[in-house]
Write a protein that holds these residues in place. Structure first.
Motif, PDB file in Angstrom:
ATOM      1  N   MET A   1      -6.440  -0.887  -1.516  1.00 32.19           N
ATOM      2  CA  MET A   1      -5.429  -1.867  -1.842  1.00 32.19           C
ATOM      3  C   MET A   1      -4.620  -2.186  -0.590  1.00 32.19           C
ATOM      4  SD  MET A   1      -2.630  -1.643  -4.832  1.00 32.19           S
ATOM      5  CE  MET A   1      -1.590  -3.008  -5.155  1.00 32.19           C
ATOM      6  N   LYS A   2      -4.175  -3.400  -0.494  1.00 33.20           N
ATOM      7  CA  LYS A   2      -3.412  -3.875   0.663  1.00 33.20           C
ATOM      8  C   LYS A   2      -1.920  -3.731   0.395  1.00 33.20           C
ATOM      9  CE  LYS A   2      -2.791  -8.074   3.404  1.00 33.20           C
ATOM     10  NZ  LYS A   2      -3.229  -9.439   3.600  1.00 33.20           N
ATOM     11  N   TYR A   3      -1.206  -3.160   1.376  1.00 32.07           N
ATOM     12  CA  TYR A   3       0.248  -3.004   1.270  1.00 32.07           C
ATOM     13  C   TYR A   3       0.896  -3.682   2.470  1.00 32.07           C
ATOM     14  CZ  TYR A   3      -0.709   0.485  -2.261  1.00 32.07           C
ATOM     15  OH  TYR A   3      -1.146   1.120  -3.388  1.00 32.07           O
ATOM     16  N   LEU A   4       1.863  -4.534   2.181  1.00 32.24           N
ATOM     17  CA  LEU A   4       2.614  -5.202   3.247  1.00 32.24           C
ATOM     18  C   LEU A   4       3.800  -4.335   3.630  1.00 32.24           C
ATOM     19  CD1 LEU A   4       2.550  -8.857   1.928  1.00 32.24           C
ATOM     20  CD2 LEU A   4       1.148  -7.846   3.722  1.00 32.24           C
ATOM     21  N   PRO A   5       4.257  -4.440   4.875  1.00 31.68           N
ATOM     22  CA  PRO A   5       5.373  -3.601   5.308  1.00 31.68           C
ATOM     23  C   PRO A   5       6.722  -4.162   4.852  1.00 31.68           C
ATOM     24  CG  PRO A   5       4.701  -4.989   7.101  1.00 31.68           C
ATOM     25  CD  PRO A   5       3.723  -5.240   5.975  1.00 31.68           C
ATOM     26  N   HIS A   6       7.686  -3.265   4.767  1.00 30.42           N
ATOM     27  CA  HIS A   6       9.064  -3.683   4.557  1.00 30.42           C
ATOM     28  C   HIS A   6       9.564  -4.231   5.888  1.00 30.42           C
ATOM     29  CE1 HIS A   6      13.239  -3.694   3.367  1.00 30.42           C
ATOM     30  NE2 HIS A   6      13.508  -3.052   4.500  1.00 30.42           N
ATOM     31  N   LYS A   7      10.089  -5.431   5.897  1.00 27.48           N
ATOM     32  CA  LYS A   7      10.553  -6.059   7.139  1.00 27.48           C
ATOM     33  C   LYS A   7      12.070  -6.069   7.141  1.00 27.48           C
ATOM     34  CE  LYS A   7       6.325  -8.614   7.434  1.00 27.48           C
ATOM     35  NZ  LYS A   7       5.637  -9.854   7.214  1.00 27.48           N
ATOM     36  N   SER A   8      12.639  -5.333   8.067  1.00 25.66           N
ATOM     37  CA  SER A   8      14.091  -5.162   8.074  1.00 25.66           C
ATOM     38  C   SER A   8      14.797  -6.422   8.559  1.00 25.66           C
ATOM     39  CB  SER A   8      14.476  -3.986   8.959  1.00 25.66           C
ATOM     40  OG  SER A   8      14.299  -4.321  10.312  1.00 25.66           O
ATOM     41  N   ASN A   9      16.024  -6.579   8.125  1.00 28.58           N
ATOM     42  CA  ASN A   9      16.842  -7.712   8.550  1.00 28.58           C
ATOM     43  C   ASN A   9      17.180  -7.631  10.027  1.00 28.58           C
ATOM     44  OD1 ASN A   9      16.837  -8.871   6.008  1.00 28.58           O
ATOM     45  ND2 ASN A   9      18.642  -7.728   5.362  1.00 28.58           N
ATOM     46  N   PHE A  10      17.270  -6.421  10.562  1.00 22.42           N
ATOM     47  CA  PHE A  10      17.546  -6.243  11.988  1.00 22.42           C
ATOM     48  C   PHE A  10      16.429  -6.852  12.831  1.00 22.42           C
ATOM     49  CE2 PHE A  10      17.190  -3.667  15.873  1.00 22.42           C
ATOM     50  CZ  PHE A  10      18.418  -3.982  16.451  1.00 22.42           C
TER      51      PHE A  10
END
Length: 142
Positions: A1-10
């Motif tokens: 399964m494909k998981y996208l990363p959490h992209k921080s506001n910083f």
């Protein structure tokens, strides 16, 4: 399964500031007599690299292998070699960090001493799939 990363506001803020600096450098290059082409070229290369990291980071978890890609960092970890996963905000002691400026993520310990820090958006789904593929994995919260 494909998981996208959490992209921080910083990370998004850094990219936005670099884009503004690049636009400013291009404006200076065309409307002043001084040469800002090197400044603009360096900023453009940095923007391309950060964009590559931002849009090219992805994690895959299959029955046999956990695969990660982030820019020129990529690798495969056999699922049966993953010993434990720690949900953590402390990244100072982690070896390879593939998360995009995220603070809370998962530290995957594999082999004897290797570890990698990732931050998938769907942490719980990732952990449940990993445990279903390798029941010997220990899950810890820090």
């Amino acid at each position: 399964m494909k998981y996208l990363p959490h992209k921080s506001n910083f990370f998004k803020l850094i990219m936005l500031l670099m884009l503004a600096a690049f636009i400013h450098a291009v404006w200076l290059m065309f409307y002043t007599s001084q040469g800002y082409i090197i400044y603009a070229a360096i900023l453009l290369l940095l923007l391309i690299f950060l964009g590559w990291l931002y849009y090219g980071t992805v994690y895959f978890l299959t029955e046999e292998v956990f695969t990660y890609r982030s820019g020129f960092f990529n690798g495969k970890i056999p699922v049966n070699q993953i010993r434990k996963v720690v949900a953590s905000e402390n990244l100072w002691y982690v070896g390879l960090k593939i998360a995009l400026g995220a603070k809370n993520g998962l530290i995957i310990h594999y082999n004897k001493f290797d570890e990698i820090f990732i931050a998938p958006e769907q942490k719980e789904a990732f952990l449940s799939q990993l445990v279903s593929l390798n029941p010997a994995v220990k899950i810890e919260k820090e």
